[in-house]
Write an enzyme that holds these catalytic residues in place. Structure first.
Site, PDB file in Angstrom:
ATOM      1  N   ASN A 154      -2.060   8.408  11.011  1.00 58.20           N
ATOM      2  CA  ASN A 154      -1.549   8.254   9.609  1.00 58.20           C
ATOM      3  C   ASN A 154      -0.799  10.174   9.902  1.00 58.20           C
ATOM      4  OD1 ASN A 154      -4.097   8.720   8.699  1.00 58.20           O
ATOM      5  ND2 ASN A 154      -3.457   9.847   7.006  1.00 58.20           N
ATOM      6  N   GLN A 182       0.114   2.595   8.077  1.00 55.81           N
ATOM      7  CA  GLN A 182       1.157   3.018   8.774  1.00 55.81           C
ATOM      8  C   GLN A 182       1.953   2.362   9.925  1.00 55.81           C
ATOM      9  OE1 GLN A 182       2.443   6.268   8.206  1.00 55.81           O
ATOM     10  NE2 GLN A 182       1.218   6.726   6.281  1.00 55.81           N
ATOM     11  N   THR A 240      -4.153 -10.380 -14.009  1.00 56.70           N
ATOM     12  CA  THR A 240      -2.717 -10.893 -13.938  1.00 56.70           C
ATOM     13  C   THR A 240      -2.124  -9.883 -12.989  1.00 56.70           C
ATOM     14  OG1 THR A 240      -3.039 -11.902 -16.446  1.00 56.70           O
ATOM     15  CG2 THR A 240      -1.067 -10.697 -15.048  1.00 56.70           C
ATOM     16  N   CYS A 327      -5.916  21.942   1.911  1.00 57.26           N
ATOM     17  CA  CYS A 327      -5.776  23.275   0.664  1.00 57.26           C
ATOM     18  C   CYS A 327      -4.960  22.013  -0.801  1.00 57.26           C
ATOM     19  CB  CYS A 327      -4.641  23.500   0.882  1.00 57.26           C
ATOM     20  SG  CYS A 327      -5.556  25.022   2.798  1.00 57.26           S
TER      21      CYS A 327
HETATM   22  C1  LIG Z   1      -1.127   6.054   3.133  1.00 55.12           C
HETATM   23  C2  LIG Z   1      -2.455   5.448   3.446  1.00 55.12           C
HETATM   24  C3  LIG Z   1      -3.635   4.690   2.887  1.00 55.12           C
HETATM   25  C4  LIG Z   1      -3.564   4.568   1.111  1.00 55.12           C
HETATM   26  O1  LIG Z   1      -2.932   3.411   0.817  1.00 55.12           O
HETATM   27  P1  LIG Z   1      -2.132   3.784  -0.577  1.00 55.12           P
HETATM   28  O2  LIG Z   1      -1.677   2.404  -1.249  1.00 55.12           O
HETATM   29  O3  LIG Z   1      -1.691   5.381  -1.009  1.00 55.12           O
HETATM   30  O4  LIG Z   1      -3.473   3.424  -1.603  1.00 55.12           O
HETATM   31  C5  LIG Z   1      -4.647   3.982   3.926  1.00 55.12           C
HETATM   32  N1  LIG Z   1      -4.492   4.450   4.873  1.00 55.12           N
HETATM   33  C6  LIG Z   1      -3.367   5.389   5.553  1.00 55.12           C
HETATM   34  C7  LIG Z   1      -3.577   4.839   7.122  1.00 55.12           C
HETATM   35  C8  LIG Z   1      -2.610   5.233   4.690  1.00 55.12           C
HETATM   36  O5  LIG Z   1      -1.764   6.924   5.864  1.00 55.12           O
END
Ligand SMILES: *Cc1c(COP(=O)(O)O)cnc(C)c1O
Length: 399
Positions: A154, A182, A240, A327
């Site tokens: 990411n 990603q 649900t 940060c």
């Molecule tokens: C954003 C992200 C997540 C988390 O997904 P959420 O739906 O925000 O919990 C997990 N892994 C990667 C690589 C991400 O970029």
């Protein structure tokens, strides 16, 4: 501020008009409980099953192998905890393999399992952010329950050799999970060809709604239930269903793979323009490689400046990005991903991630390229670190 350019699509994306329109009826007239047998309940049920089919079709899975979850983080937690605890109990397997630069949804899950007595091997990555499949193979032991390697990172966009790792895991009869949050929508994924057993995804990273994700679980792979309760999601993830969001996820995944090659080509060209433009600024370095890089991702370190200051000034100029230090999340440590590829703390702190979405335009990129060099110059003029470097050093500095 007259102009706003959003380049933080790896953090979240704007919901697409098409996805939003598909969701609205399920927040208004189609409010039935999908478990009810009268017509508005059945309508809701069939909308969920239609969405499940769309998710499955996107990566060559079967609809019954898709489970809807509350987010990508939940999918990661369920895949790893669900498999590890079950295999520990039934086969005495208490070893997990992952990498040093996973998302925290995976890393912190592994840390939590260490407290339960699991042993975790954190495989390193190379300077460009790639896992060597041979390192994964070397880490496999007779008591290894699961290997978890992210599909694409990411922060630096490095797309991992998933098919090779999948092949190795299959040969050693070890479960293979990939966090594809990603990668989905930016890379073609085939769970059969790539021997993926478990795959996590999230809707809000692909122009869908927040608060919904999915987990692919290969037929024949068993996980402990994530939520005990009703019969939803085959009784494994009770509660649900988040009807409208599930419909939104189905629509988002279908949309993201339509005109896919064209979209990726367009985004790659825009990404290259942005990346090459920013690298014209002196004393910069590209984090991650040029090959096997997500078409969404640019990550660059600027010598002599702080990422936080850079973000604030960019924001004042209408550009939203993200920095290489954590940060903002209450920690002064630089990103574990940038450290994992060998950056020094100071350089990691001066990093900027700009991530494109399917809606990013050439005007957005041109505007960003007009803003960033000015902002970097201004920050460097105020930076004691930058002043300390001699002119020679600056000229020859190879970050
Ligand atoms: C954003 C992200 C997540 C988390 O997904 P959420 O739906 O925000 O919990 C997990 N892994 C990667 C690589 C991400 O970029």
């Amino acid at each position: 501020m007259d102009r706003f350019v959003y380049l933080d699509n790896s953090a979240t994306t704007k919901i697409s008009d098409r996805v939003f329109k598909a969701m609205v009826p399920y927040l208004t007239e189609h409010y039935g409980n999908p478990s009810s047998i009268y017509s508005i309940g059945r309508e809701a049920r069939s909308a969920i099953e239609e969405a499940r089919g769309k998710v499955a079709a996107a990566f060559n899975a079967r609809p019954e192998e898709i489970y809807f979850t509350g987010c990508g983080s939940e999918s990661d937690n369920w895949a790893i905890k669900g498999a590890a605890r079950r295999l520990a109990r039934m086969q005495g397997k208490k070893h997990i393999i992952t990498t040093v630069f996973e998302h925290h949804a995976v890393l912190h899950t592994c840390k939590a399992l260490e407290k339960e007595g699991f042993e975790v091997t954190y495989v390193p990555v190379d300077k460009l952010g790639f896992v060597n499949p041979a390192d994964i193979e070397a880490a496999i032991r007779p008591d290894t329950a699961i290997v978890s390697v992210m599909y694409a990172n990411n922060e630096i966009g490095a797309i991992q050799p998933i098919a090779e790792i999948g092949k190795i895991c299959r040969a050693h009869k070890v479960l293979f999970h990939t966090d594809a949050v990603q990668a989905v929508g930016n890379v073609r994924i085939d769970v059969q060809e790539q021997n993926i057993d478990l795959l996590s995804l999230s809707a809000h990273k692909i122009h869908g709604p927040k608060g919904v994700g999915a987990l692919y679980v290969r037929r024949g792979v068993y996980l402990d239930n994530f939520i005990d309760g009703g019969a939803q999601e085959s009784g494994k993830r009770a509660g649900t269903e988040n009807l409208a969001s599930i419909v939104g996820l189905g629509e988002a995944i279908a949309e993201t793979y339509e005109n896919f090659d064209q979209k990726v080509a367009k985004m790659t060209a825009l990404r290259n323009k942005l990346m090459d433009g920013l690298l014209q600024i002196p004393c910069t370095r590209l984090n991650g490689g040029r090959e096997n890089r997500l078409c969404t991702n640019v990550n660059i370190s600027f010598g002599g400046i702080e990422g936080e200051g850079l973000l604030l000034l960019l924001d004042m100029n209408g550009v939203a990005g993200s920095s290489g230090s954590a940060c903002t999340s209450g920690s002064l440590d630089p990103s574990h991903v940038l450290l994992s590829i060998g950056l020094e703390h100071g350089i990691a702190h001066g990093s900027l991630r700009l991530s494109l979405g399917a809606d990013t335009t050439e005007e957005d990129i041109d505007y960003t390229l007009s803003v960033v060099p000015r902002v970097v110059e201004r920050l460097r003029a105020m930076s004691p670190v930058w002043q300390e470097w001699s002119d020679d050093e600056r000229a020859g500095k190879n970050l």
